[in-house]
Design a protein around this motif. Structure first.
Motif, short mmCIF file in Angstrom:
data_model
loop_
_atom_site.label_atom_id
_atom_site.label_comp_id
_atom_site.label_asym_id
_atom_site.label_seq_id
_atom_site.Cartn_x
_atom_site.Cartn_y
_atom_site.Cartn_z
N ARG A 6 0.83 -1.21 0.00
CA ARG A 6 0.00 0.00 0.00
C ARG A 6 0.86 1.27 0.00
O ARG A 6 0.51 2.26 -0.62
N ASP A 7 1.99 1.23 0.70
CA ASP A 7 2.90 2.39 0.72
C ASP A 7 3.45 2.66 -0.68
O ASP A 7 3.51 3.81 -1.12
N PHE A 8 3.86 1.61 -1.38
CA PHE A 8 4.38 1.77 -2.73
C PHE A 8 3.30 2.30 -3.68
O PHE A 8 3.56 3.15 -4.53
N ILE A 9 2.07 1.82 -3.52
CA ILE A 9 0.96 2.30 -4.36
C ILE A 9 0.69 3.77 -4.08
O ILE A 9 0.49 4.57 -5.00
N ALA A 10 0.70 4.17 -2.82
CA ALA A 10 0.47 5.57 -2.45
C ALA A 10 1.55 6.48 -3.03
O ALA A 10 1.26 7.56 -3.57
N ILE A 11 2.79 6.04 -2.96
CA ILE A 11 3.90 6.83 -3.52
C ILE A 11 3.76 6.94 -5.03
O ILE A 11 3.94 8.01 -5.61
#
Length: 123
Positions: A6-11
């Motif tokens: 989810r962090d990678f998707i948000a970035i």
């Protein structure tokens, strides 16, 4: 702290939106065709952006050297104390300007047909 999917998707979403915003702001800017120089609120001169020219502007408050070169305009030299106008660099898009506040000098790029940059608020 470990990053999850989810962090990678948000970035990735933030980077994509930033790039799209940058492209949106740079679309629709008309290439300038003339340089309008104003000194103390009065028109000093209008010059074609296509013609290379060096313009020395002497007034009671100082001296500025404006250069029109390769389809852009910039302030080559000024004897004002801060020299911010020299640091502004080259401009060529309609609506852009170089301003020397201490000398009350404005160098603005315009289009002959009156086109200016698109106002992002009005869109």
């Amino acid at each position: 702290m470990k990053m999850n999917k989810r962090d990678f998707i948000a970035i990735a979403v933030v980077v994509i939106l930033s790039a799209a915003g940058f492209l949106f702001l740079n679309i629709g800017h008309a290439q300038g065709s003339e340089v309008v120089i104003t000194l103390g609120g009065s028109e000093y001169g209008i010059y074609p952006l296509a013609d290379d020219k060096v313009i020395e502007i002497k007034s009671d408050v100082g001296l500025n050297t404006v250069v029109i070169e390769n389809g852009s305009v910039y302030m080559k030299d000024a004897d004002c104390p801060d020299r911010y106008c020299v640091k502004q660099g080259k401009v060529k898009v309609s609506g852009d300007s170089v301003i020397c506040l201490p000398h009350k000098l404005v160098v603005e790029v315009k289009s002959q047909n009156g086109e200016n940059t698109i106002d992002a608020v009005a869109k």
